[in-house]
Design an enzyme around this catalytic site. Structure first.
Site, PDB file in Angstrom:
ATOM      1  N   HIS A 229       3.840   4.540  11.649  1.00 64.51           N
ATOM      2  CA  HIS A 229       3.064   5.641  12.226  1.00 64.51           C
ATOM      3  C   HIS A 229       3.840   6.437  13.272  1.00 64.51           C
ATOM      4  O   HIS A 229       3.261   7.308  13.932  1.00 64.51           O
ATOM      5  CB  HIS A 229       1.748   5.128  12.845  1.00 64.51           C
ATOM      6  CG  HIS A 229       0.863   4.400  11.888  1.00 64.51           C
ATOM      7  ND1 HIS A 229      -0.418   4.008  12.217  1.00 64.51           N
ATOM      8  CD2 HIS A 229       1.059   3.995  10.605  1.00 64.51           C
ATOM      9  CE1 HIS A 229      -0.973   3.387  11.181  1.00 64.51           C
ATOM     10  NE2 HIS A 229      -0.077   3.361  10.189  1.00 64.51           N
TER      11      HIS A 229
ATOM     12  N   GLU B 277       4.491  -5.491   3.543  1.00 63.79           N
ATOM     13  CA  GLU B 277       4.442  -4.748   4.805  1.00 63.79           C
ATOM     14  C   GLU B 277       5.697  -5.095   5.622  1.00 63.79           C
ATOM     15  O   GLU B 277       6.278  -6.178   5.465  1.00 63.79           O
ATOM     16  CB  GLU B 277       3.198  -5.131   5.599  1.00 63.79           C
ATOM     17  CG  GLU B 277       1.897  -4.607   5.033  1.00 63.79           C
ATOM     18  CD  GLU B 277       1.489  -3.254   5.610  1.00 63.79           C
ATOM     19  OE1 GLU B 277       2.357  -2.576   6.193  1.00 63.79           O
ATOM     20  OE2 GLU B 277       0.309  -2.900   5.463  1.00 63.79           O
TER      21      GLU B 277
ATOM     22  N   HIS C 198       0.868  -1.176   0.000  1.00 64.37           N
ATOM     23  CA  HIS C 198       0.000   0.000   0.000  1.00 64.37           C
ATOM     24  C   HIS C 198       0.906   1.228   0.000  1.00 64.37           C
ATOM     25  O   HIS C 198       1.940   1.254   0.666  1.00 64.37           O
ATOM     26  CB  HIS C 198      -0.967  -0.018   1.188  1.00 64.37           C
ATOM     27  CG  HIS C 198      -0.377   0.300   2.517  1.00 64.37           C
ATOM     28  ND1 HIS C 198      -0.136   1.596   2.944  1.00 64.37           N
ATOM     29  CD2 HIS C 198       0.011  -0.494   3.542  1.00 64.37           C
ATOM     30  CE1 HIS C 198       0.371   1.590   4.155  1.00 64.37           C
ATOM     31  NE2 HIS C 198       0.480   0.323   4.550  1.00 64.37           N
TER      32      HIS C 198
ATOM     33  N   ASP D  48      -0.303   4.525   0.385  1.00 70.14           N
ATOM     34  CA  ASP D  48      -0.787   5.659   1.161  1.00 70.14           C
ATOM     35  C   ASP D  48      -0.110   5.647   2.526  1.00 70.14           C
ATOM     36  O   ASP D  48       0.388   4.613   2.987  1.00 70.14           O
ATOM     37  CB  ASP D  48      -2.305   5.617   1.316  1.00 70.14           C
ATOM     38  CG  ASP D  48      -2.800   4.366   2.034  1.00 70.14           C
ATOM     39  OD1 ASP D  48      -2.243   3.275   1.791  1.00 70.14           O
ATOM     40  OD2 ASP D  48      -3.741   4.472   2.836  1.00 70.14           O
TER      41      ASP D  48
ATOM     42  N   GLU E 168      -5.285   1.940   2.147  1.00 70.61           N
ATOM     43  CA  GLU E 168      -5.115   0.895   3.166  1.00 70.61           C
ATOM     44  C   GLU E 168      -5.149   1.473   4.569  1.00 70.61           C
ATOM     45  O   GLU E 168      -5.705   0.857   5.480  1.00 70.61           O
ATOM     46  CB  GLU E 168      -3.801   0.142   2.928  1.00 70.61           C
ATOM     47  CG  GLU E 168      -3.642  -1.118   3.774  1.00 70.61           C
ATOM     48  CD  GLU E 168      -3.022  -0.891   5.145  1.00 70.61           C
ATOM     49  OE1 GLU E 168      -3.029  -1.834   5.974  1.00 70.61           O
ATOM     50  OE2 GLU E 168      -2.540   0.231   5.415  1.00 70.61           O
ATOM     51  N   GLU E 169      -4.538   2.632   4.771  1.00 69.85           N
ATOM     52  CA  GLU E 169      -4.527   3.217   6.108  1.00 69.85           C
ATOM     53  C   GLU E 169      -5.929   3.594   6.561  1.00 69.85           C
ATOM     54  O   GLU E 169      -6.228   3.578   7.757  1.00 69.85           O
ATOM     55  CB  GLU E 169      -3.612   4.447   6.147  1.00 69.85           C
ATOM     56  CG  GLU E 169      -2.139   4.148   5.900  1.00 69.85           C
ATOM     57  CD  GLU E 169      -1.483   3.368   7.019  1.00 69.85           C
ATOM     58  OE1 GLU E 169      -2.169   2.989   7.989  1.00 69.85           O
ATOM     59  OE2 GLU E 169      -0.267   3.129   6.942  1.00 69.85           O
TER      60      GLU E 169
END
Length: 406
Positions: A374, A174, A81, A83, A148-149
């Site tokens: 994050h 990931e 992903h 984003d 995805e987030e």
């Protein structure tokens, strides 16, 4: 058919492309790409795929970028992903999160690990495959997926149902610290709502306070979270209250509504129906006549497409002896001359749709560490970009040769 190859050749070429991968990753980091705002980074990825020699590159109506290598019958996909989340408090960053920072070992910036590092490695795995003539009876589809987030797996619901792409298996890139991950807990986004009657705050006895009705529910939810199902591999289910909302005519009034959001992680053996019923059966929920339901997601992608879904993201696990897991273990041994750690993610991935909803085997191998996701000063390691590019290049040919022998 592919020519004969040596794992050492693949690893050597991956090392030679370290600076190209680093530059490409820094380019992606420099383009802000929060969920539903990925257009520019998608175009940058398309440009790089075309530059290194992908056979075909497309952007689907949802905005996912799909790069193809080969034309064989075995459909294999690899996913990142692209984003990111926001930057949070900018004062916590030592460097501009989009300009980033680079030294001999690491690259710092938002998206470095979660999850644009995986994309950098995948694109250059494609170049390695082309350079070494490793095409075989497979078609490799490298996907850069959106939103995805916001709603993990939604992109793959679209790819499978609307693009009509159903791979034999998918490698999720990931972050795994270059370990092999074969599962994760699922999750749900649940809301609980209590209703009351507003009145003037000077005489609260005339009303019915919805916030007070929520208070014992919160206490019982905390107790419920301590006693959820445990699975030997994935661990215990979990529950936390993540948000609180209210409605009231003013600060001088009794609240007539209160809603909480619950982040519920589902371990193997738990179901979404059971998770809702556990909450509905709490004495305080029954006493308050509270409403318990699942959230829905219907935010438009950057292309304007709306593809609604419920906020349920299924648990998934594949066995350690699964052929896909064994293929990655074999690839790791050939490349790195050591035994890999086979483990699981703590967080959630697009595997919730790939394997969780549709039963397409999914396996994880990615650069970067979960703890960086994050976080401020997010970073990835150049050495892991190299290892992952080599692994992504070797996996398709190993899988096809294994299948040909059956």
């Amino acid at each position: 058919m592919s020519r004969d190859y040596k794992a050492e050749e693949i690893l050597k070429l991956a090392e030679e492309y370290k600076q190209d991968m680093s530059r490409f990753l820094r380019d992606m980091i420099s383009i802000p790409s929060e969920s539903t705002q990925e257009k520019e980074v998608v175009l940058r990825i398309k440009e790089e795929m075309e530059k290194v020699g992908f056979d075909k590159v497309e952007i689907d109506p949802m905005g996912n970028v799909l790069g193809y290598i080969g034309h064989g019958k075995h459909i294999i996909a690899m996913d990142a992903h692209i984003d990111t989340v926001g930057i949070g408090d900018p004062n916590l960053w030592h460097y501009n999160p989009y300009e980033g920072y680079e030294d001999e070992e690491v690259i710092v910036g938002r998206g470095a690990t979660d999850q644009e590092g995986g994309m950098a490695s995948m694109v250059y795995a494609g170049k390695i495959i082309k350079d070494l003539g490793l095409e075989d009876d497979y078609t490799l589809i490298v996907t850069g997926t959106v939103q995805e987030e916001d709603c993990d797996g939604l992109c793959w619901q679209y790819i499978i149902n609307e693009d009509n792409i159903k791979p034999e298996f998918v490698v999720s890139t990931e972050p795994t610290s270059c370990n092999i991950y074969r599962g994760q807990r699922g999750r749900m986004e649940i809301k609980v709502t209590t209703k009351g009657i507003s009145c003037h705050g000077s005489a609260p006895e005339r009303g019915d306070n919805a916030i007070f009705k929520m208070a014992p529910i919160l206490i019982e939810l905390r107790a419920l979270g301590e006693n959820l199902h445990y699975d030997e591999f994935l661990g215990k289910g979990s529950l936390t209250v993540s948000e609180v909302f209210f409605s009231s005519p003013s600060r001088c009034a009794v609240a007539d509504g209160c809603t909480i959001s619950i982040d519920r992680r589902l371990t193997d053996g738990e179901t979404w129906q059971g998770a809702l019923e556990e909450i509905r059966n709490l004495p305080a929920v029954k006493a308050a006549k509270a409403e318990v339901s699942m959230y829905d997601y219907s935010r438009a992608s950057y292309t304007g497409l709306v593809y609604p879904t419920e906020c349920y993201f299924p648990t998934w696990v594949i066995p350690e002896e699964h052929p896909v897991c064994e293929t990655l273990v074999e690839g790791y041994r050939k490349l790195f001359k050591s035994e890999p750690l086979v483990d699981k993610w703590t967080f959630s991935t697009n595997g919730v749709s790939i394997m969780g909803r549709y039963g397409i085997p999914c396996i994880g191998f990615g650069p970067g560490h979960e703890v960086e996701a994050h976080a401020p000063n997010e970073k990835n390691w150049k050495s892991e970009l190299v290892k992952c590019a080599a692994m992504y290049a070797i996996v398709p040919i190993l899988y096809v040769k294994e299948q040909a022998e059956k």
